[in-house]
Write a protein that holds these residues in place. Structure first.
Motif, PDB file in Angstrom:
ATOM      1  N   GLY A   1       0.784  -1.225   0.000  1.00  0.00           N
ATOM      2  CA  GLY A   1       0.000   0.000   0.000  1.00  0.00           C
ATOM      3  C   GLY A   1       0.816   1.275   0.000  1.00  0.00           C
ATOM      4  O   GLY A   1       2.029   1.268   0.103  1.00  0.00           O
ATOM      5  N   GLU A   2       0.103   2.405  -0.114  1.00  0.00           N
ATOM      6  CA  GLU A   2       0.739   3.713  -0.160  1.00  0.00           C
ATOM      7  C   GLU A   2       1.307   4.126   1.197  1.00  0.00           C
ATOM      8  O   GLU A   2       2.385   4.709   1.272  1.00  0.00           O
ATOM      9  CB  GLU A   2      -0.275   4.768  -0.626  1.00  0.00           C
ATOM     10  CG  GLU A   2      -0.733   4.592  -2.065  1.00  0.00           C
ATOM     11  CD  GLU A   2       0.388   4.863  -3.050  1.00  0.00           C
ATOM     12  OE1 GLU A   2       1.262   5.686  -2.742  1.00  0.00           O
ATOM     13  OE2 GLU A   2       0.396   4.243  -4.127  1.00  0.00           O
TER      14      GLU A   2
ATOM     15  N   ARG B   1       7.151   3.120   0.453  1.00  0.00           N
ATOM     16  CA  ARG B   1       6.429   4.379   0.562  1.00  0.00           C
ATOM     17  C   ARG B   1       6.393   4.818   2.012  1.00  0.00           C
ATOM     18  O   ARG B   1       7.309   4.535   2.772  1.00  0.00           O
ATOM     19  CB  ARG B   1       5.034   4.227  -0.038  1.00  0.00           C
ATOM     20  CG  ARG B   1       5.102   3.905  -1.540  1.00  0.00           C
ATOM     21  CD  ARG B   1       3.715   3.799  -2.147  1.00  0.00           C
ATOM     22  NE  ARG B   1       3.797   3.565  -3.574  1.00  0.00           N
ATOM     23  CZ  ARG B   1       3.866   2.370  -4.148  1.00  0.00           C
ATOM     24  NH1 ARG B   1       3.867   1.281  -3.401  1.00  0.00           N
ATOM     25  NH2 ARG B   1       3.936   2.235  -5.440  1.00  0.00           N
ATOM     26  N   ARG B   2       5.379   5.546   2.464  1.00  0.00           N
ATOM     27  CA  ARG B   2       5.384   6.143   3.790  1.00  0.00           C
ATOM     28  C   ARG B   2       4.841   5.198   4.859  1.00  0.00           C
ATOM     29  O   ARG B   2       3.722   4.721   4.772  1.00  0.00           O
ATOM     30  CB  ARG B   2       4.575   7.441   3.779  1.00  0.00           C
ATOM     31  CG  ARG B   2       5.260   8.535   2.994  1.00  0.00           C
ATOM     32  CD  ARG B   2       4.395   9.760   2.868  1.00  0.00           C
ATOM     33  NE  ARG B   2       3.238   9.503   2.019  1.00  0.00           N
ATOM     34  CZ  ARG B   2       2.460  10.462   1.531  1.00  0.00           C
ATOM     35  NH1 ARG B   2       2.704  11.723   1.818  1.00  0.00           N
ATOM     36  NH2 ARG B   2       1.436  10.171   0.763  1.00  0.00           N
ATOM     37  N   ALA B   3       5.653   4.962   5.880  1.00  0.00           N
ATOM     38  CA  ALA B   3       5.206   4.120   6.983  1.00  0.00           C
ATOM     39  C   ALA B   3       4.203   4.858   7.851  1.00  0.00           C
ATOM     40  O   ALA B   3       3.240   4.279   8.344  1.00  0.00           O
ATOM     41  CB  ALA B   3       6.408   3.680   7.816  1.00  0.00           C
ATOM     42  N   LEU B   4       4.427   6.152   8.044  1.00  0.00           N
ATOM     43  CA  LEU B   4       3.574   6.963   8.910  1.00  0.00           C
ATOM     44  C   LEU B   4       3.286   8.275   8.222  1.00  0.00           C
ATOM     45  O   LEU B   4       4.196   8.935   7.708  1.00  0.00           O
ATOM     46  CB  LEU B   4       4.280   7.232  10.241  1.00  0.00           C
ATOM     47  CG  LEU B   4       3.610   8.238  11.178  1.00  0.00           C
ATOM     48  CD1 LEU B   4       2.314   7.653  11.739  1.00  0.00           C
ATOM     49  CD2 LEU B   4       4.556   8.614  12.309  1.00  0.00           C
ATOM     50  N   ALA B   5       2.022   8.681   8.196  1.00  0.00           N
ATOM     51  CA  ALA B   5       1.655   9.974   7.621  1.00  0.00           C
ATOM     52  C   ALA B   5       0.636  10.650   8.528  1.00  0.00           C
ATOM     53  O   ALA B   5      -0.467  10.149   8.713  1.00  0.00           O
ATOM     54  CB  ALA B   5       1.077   9.799   6.221  1.00  0.00           C
ATOM     55  N   LEU B   6       1.026  11.762   9.127  1.00  0.00           N
ATOM     56  CA  LEU B   6       0.131  12.563   9.957  1.00  0.00           C
ATOM     57  C   LEU B   6      -0.013  13.907   9.273  1.00  0.00           C
ATOM     58  O   LEU B   6       0.944  14.668   9.175  1.00  0.00           O
ATOM     59  CB  LEU B   6       0.703  12.738  11.364  1.00  0.00           C
ATOM     60  CG  LEU B   6       1.016  11.440  12.117  1.00  0.00           C
ATOM     61  CD1 LEU B   6       1.652  11.760  13.457  1.00  0.00           C
ATOM     62  CD2 LEU B   6      -0.249  10.636  12.313  1.00  0.00           C
ATOM     63  N   SER B   7      -1.212  14.199   8.796  1.00  0.00           N
ATOM     64  CA  SER B   7      -1.375  15.391   7.984  1.00  0.00           C
ATOM     65  C   SER B   7      -2.637  16.167   8.329  1.00  0.00           C
ATOM     66  O   SER B   7      -3.288  16.723   7.470  1.00  0.00           O
ATOM     67  CB  SER B   7      -1.387  15.021   6.507  1.00  0.00           C
ATOM     68  OG  SER B   7      -2.423  14.074   6.242  1.00  0.00           O
TER      69      SER B   7
ATOM     70  N   VAL C   1       9.878   4.636   3.629  1.00  0.00           N
ATOM     71  CA  VAL C   1      10.095   6.045   3.935  1.00  0.00           C
ATOM     72  C   VAL C   1       9.205   6.460   5.092  1.00  0.00           C
ATOM     73  O   VAL C   1       7.997   6.226   5.074  1.00  0.00           O
ATOM     74  CB  VAL C   1       9.794   6.926   2.703  1.00  0.00           C
ATOM     75  CG1 VAL C   1       9.968   8.397   3.040  1.00  0.00           C
ATOM     76  CG2 VAL C   1      10.701   6.532   1.553  1.00  0.00           C
ATOM     77  N   LEU C   2       9.790   7.072   6.108  1.00  0.00           N
ATOM     78  CA  LEU C   2       9.016   7.585   7.231  1.00  0.00           C
ATOM     79  C   LEU C   2       8.651   9.030   6.945  1.00  0.00           C
ATOM     80  O   LEU C   2       9.512   9.897   6.853  1.00  0.00           O
ATOM     81  CB  LEU C   2       9.834   7.494   8.524  1.00  0.00           C
ATOM     82  CG  LEU C   2       9.139   8.022   9.786  1.00  0.00           C
ATOM     83  CD1 LEU C   2       7.882   7.213  10.063  1.00  0.00           C
ATOM     84  CD2 LEU C   2      10.073   7.956  10.978  1.00  0.00           C
TER      85      LEU C   2
END
Length: 205
Positions: free
Chosen positions: A109-110, A140-146, A173-174
């Motif tokens: 996944g993304e 891709r991104r392990a963690l995304a807080l936006s 990528v974190l």
């Protein structure tokens, strides 16, 4: 109000998100959704799209003025194409409080774990405690807080929640967690907590 305890289930072959929790945009500030999502298995190792062909492993979609309080613990989530665990918040001013611990999330996944507010005019008060997870998401991104707007800049519960991001392992990528005060242009960006890069991890996806 809704209470739930989703425990020990197996899901394969979902077209959209394997599990979806939704609070609609007409909920009042007194409304609540409280529960646990634990020890579930989503997807099958080596079977493409078996977790979710077009969606997420588990999605919490919170709108209106109510409060979501949940723990997501001990789950194995594989073969999804969007996000492993996602908290979508917006469309008025919901409150999200979530503990995410001890999960194994394997893409392709993304993103692995995401808190997202896509409605720029909303104020979303969020407390997120993320500990001891293993996330592999195909580079891709392990963690995304936006979250785009946080009440009372910055909200103490939100900062405390972010500060509890600790002891996780990841491959890929974190992303930089982002949180912003109410006024545009006052964004603070930085990594919080302890995420440790996996070495030589076999994705086994």
């Amino acid at each position: 109000d809704v209470t739930f305890d989703v425990n020990g289930n197996t899901s394969t072959g979902a077209k959209l998100s394997a599990f979806n929790f939704f609070m609609n945009n007409q909920t009042a500030a007194t409304a609540s959704m409280v529960g646990r999502f634990r020890n579930n298995v989503i997807g099958t190792t080596g079977a493409a799209n078996s977790g979710s062909e077009q969606g997420d492993g588990v999605a919490f979609n919170t709108t209106g003025l109510g409060t979501l309080t949940t723990s997501v613990t001990g789950n194995v989530i594989r073969q999804f194409n969007n996000v492993g665990i996602i908290f979508n918040a917006g469309d008025t001013s919901p409150v999200v409080n979530a503990t995410v611990t001890g999960n194994t999330i394997v893409g392709p996944g993304e993103e692995g774990i995401t808190l997202a507010d896509d409605d720029l005019g909303d104020v979303v008060v969020s407390g997120l405690d993320v500990r001891d997870n293993t996330v592999v998401v195909d580079g891709r991104r392990a963690l995304a807080l936006s979250a785009t707007t946080i009440a009372n800049p910055p909200n103490p519960a939100y900062v405390a929640g972010l500060g509890a991001i600790d002891g996780n392992r990841y491959c890929g990528v974190l992303a930089e967690p982002r949180f912003r005060a109410q006024q545009p242009g006052t964004e603070t960006v930085g990594l919080l907590g302890d995420w440790r890069q996996l070495s030589g991890y076999d994705q086994g996806s």
